[in-house]
Design a protein around this motif. Structure first.
Motif, PDB file in Angstrom:
ATOM      1  N   ARG A   9       0.815  -1.033  -0.058  1.00 49.65           N
ATOM      2  CA  ARG A   9       0.458   0.318  -0.183  1.00 49.65           C
ATOM      3  C   ARG A   9       0.753   1.712  -0.299  1.00 49.65           C
ATOM      4  O   ARG A   9       0.894   1.982  -1.090  1.00 49.65           O
ATOM      5  N   HIS A  10       1.710   1.218   0.938  1.00 48.54           N
ATOM      6  CA  HIS A  10       2.750   2.015   1.288  1.00 48.54           C
ATOM      7  C   HIS A  10       3.731   2.659  -0.684  1.00 48.54           C
ATOM      8  O   HIS A  10       3.338   3.675  -1.135  1.00 48.54           O
ATOM      9  N   ASN A  13       0.733   3.470  -3.061  1.00 46.03           N
ATOM     10  CA  ASN A  13       0.518   5.304  -2.669  1.00 46.03           C
ATOM     11  C   ASN A  13       2.050   6.292  -2.819  1.00 46.03           C
ATOM     12  O   ASN A  13       1.665   7.350  -4.080  1.00 46.03           O
ATOM     13  N   GLU A  16       1.025   6.947  -7.000  1.00 46.65           N
ATOM     14  CA  GLU A  16      -0.191   7.474  -7.312  1.00 46.65           C
ATOM     15  C   GLU A  16       0.802   9.143  -6.642  1.00 46.65           C
ATOM     16  O   GLU A  16       0.395  10.041  -7.830  1.00 46.65           O
ATOM     17  N   ARG A  17       1.391   9.306  -5.935  1.00 46.19           N
ATOM     18  CA  ARG A  17       2.206  10.699  -5.904  1.00 46.19           C
ATOM     19  C   ARG A  17       2.670  11.395  -6.872  1.00 46.19           C
ATOM     20  O   ARG A  17       2.843  12.272  -7.902  1.00 46.19           O
ATOM     21  N   GLU A  33      10.609  11.359  -2.521  1.00 44.04           N
ATOM     22  CA  GLU A  33      10.025   9.310  -3.140  1.00 44.04           C
ATOM     23  C   GLU A  33      11.722   8.306  -2.005  1.00 44.04           C
ATOM     24  O   GLU A  33      11.376   8.303  -1.357  1.00 44.04           O
TER      25      GLU A  33
END
Length: 427
Positions: A9-10, A13, A16-17, A33
């Protein structure tokens, strides 16, 4: 590996960013990131998908301000698409341990990133994940570059044209200087033969290196017409294969070179015209071709549909064409068919003036974003991990470049031009 990166999930995310970041901030967002996975002080990128600015650098100012295209090209030559490599190389004028991430996606020209890690030993798992993230970002950047909006097209063309002119002027000036130096050294008036021979070799190498800068800029910001058309044929292959209409795609003749944004626009216009022709009733055959004609590219799609009422090209295509100074030529005869030609200039005689924000480099855009959010210099410095003195320096440059006299005016202009806010995330 940092525990959070083991959580799918991380990772999603993070992806997605990255995919949500505005195009000018893609490298900055990726660096942030990546900092959790591979702590680093600077990152330099060379991309074939941004003719406006193929070389981008973020991070430590002492490194960022010293990176040259020659250094980065040498690292590009050592990179391997699809792999993350740890190498020793020169970046910012200093020999360093570097991480090279390279990607060559199916769409676009790919990109290479050189990262200056804070630790010399980097686990293989971190390297592999970083390489996969870079490939995802490069693929997305390539997709975005294939169909830029009209405003971005005009801005890119202006910036690329201005940069090409600056490179030409620089090349001519330095070439003249080095040629004179070679002539003097070859005259035989120097008594030290070894010194003279060494100087001749160094000057000759400098000339070759200078020519390489111009050649690399050409390679990164232009496409050969036949290669660009081959990409179009690949994009239309499935459509041609499954339609009952006979579609002839005629290769351009000659070895003309197209600015990259012109090539992208030509493909967009051709696809749109082909789809419109296929939608016309009773079309049994169509022909699409490109013809470089002096300072313009003529894109022609001809069909045999007797129905010509909807022959006027769609507004979205017209916006793209007129933004670059082009126009339509339409010949529609009821009962005989339609011929639509887009006349697309290959350049601009006088580059249109850049938008105010286009005059700012990425770091200045970050500082301006902080100003527009009402932050003081100290807060901006903390957010961007800069000294307050450096922020003050950037603020002065921003006011000069935007031709405003106060922070308030700069903030108002940023809001009027819809500058994307730069947010800070703690590691």
């Amino acid at each position: 590996m940092v525990a959070s990166w083991s959580d799918p999930r991380h990772v999603l995310n993070v992806v997605e960013r990255l995919l949500s970041a505005p195009r000018p901030q893609l490298l900055l967002q990726f660096s942030r990131e990546l900092g959790e996975l591979i702590p680093h002080s600077a990152a330099a990128m060379q991309t074939g998908d941004c003719p406006r600015s193929p070389l981008k650098v973020v991070g430590d100012e002492t490194i960022a301000q010293s990176v040259t295209s020659v250094e980065l090209q040498r690292l590009v030559d050592r990179s391997e698409p699809g792999k993350a490599l740890v190498v020793d190389g020169v970046l910012g004028g200093v020999e360093r341990r570097l991480v090279l991430l390279a990607s060559m996606p199916a769409v676009g020209k790919g990109a290479v990133l050189a990262v200056v890690p804070e630790n010399s030993e980097i686990p293989l798992a971190e390297l592999e994940l970083a390489g996969q993230l870079w490939h995802i970002l490069s693929t997305d950047a390539g997709q975005r570059a294939t169909d830029p909006g009209p405003d971005i097209l005009a801005s890119n063309l202006a910036a690329a044209t201005a940069r090409a002119q600056a490179i030409t002027d620089l090349g001519q000036t330095h070439a003249a200087t080095l040629t004179t130096l070679l002539a003097v050294l070859r005259s035989g008036r120097l008594s030290d033969v070894v010194a003279r021979r060494t100087a001749v070799d160094l000057a000759a190498d400098a000339l070759l290196e200078l020519k390489g800068v111009v050649d690399r800029d050409q390679a990164l910001s232009a496409e050969q017409a036949d290669a660009a058309f081959a990409v179009l044929k690949t994009q239309l292959a499935d459509l041609v294969r499954h339609t009952d209409v006979r579609v002839d795609l005629v290769d351009p003749i000659g070895d003309a070179s197209l600015p990259q944004d012109i090539a992208h626009t030509a493909r967009t216009l051709t696809r749109g015209l082909v789809l419109a022709a296929l939608d016309r009733p009773a079309t049994t055959r169509l022909r699409a071709s490109w013809r470089p004609d002096g300072s313009v590219l003529r894109i022609t799609v001809r069909d045999d549909s007797p129905e010509v009422a909807d022959a006027v090209p769609a507004r979205g295509l017209t916006d793209r064409l007129t933004t670059l100074g082009g126009h339509w030529e339409v010949d529609a005869v009821p009962g005989w068919g339609t011929t639509v030609t887009a006349v697309l200039p290959l350049g601009v005689a006088e580059p249109p003036e850049l938008r105010p924000l286009d005059r700012l480099h990425p770091r200045e855009l970050e500082v301006l974003s902080g100003i527009s959010q009402g932050l003081r210099n100290r807060q901006i410095a903390e957010r961007l991990q800069l000294s307050e003195h450096t922020v003050k320096f950037h603020v002065r440059n921003i006011l000069d470049k935007l031709d405003v006299s106060s922070r308030g005016e700069a903030a108002a202009l940023a809001r009027d031009l819809r500058l994307e806010p730069v947010t800070h995330r703690s590691a």
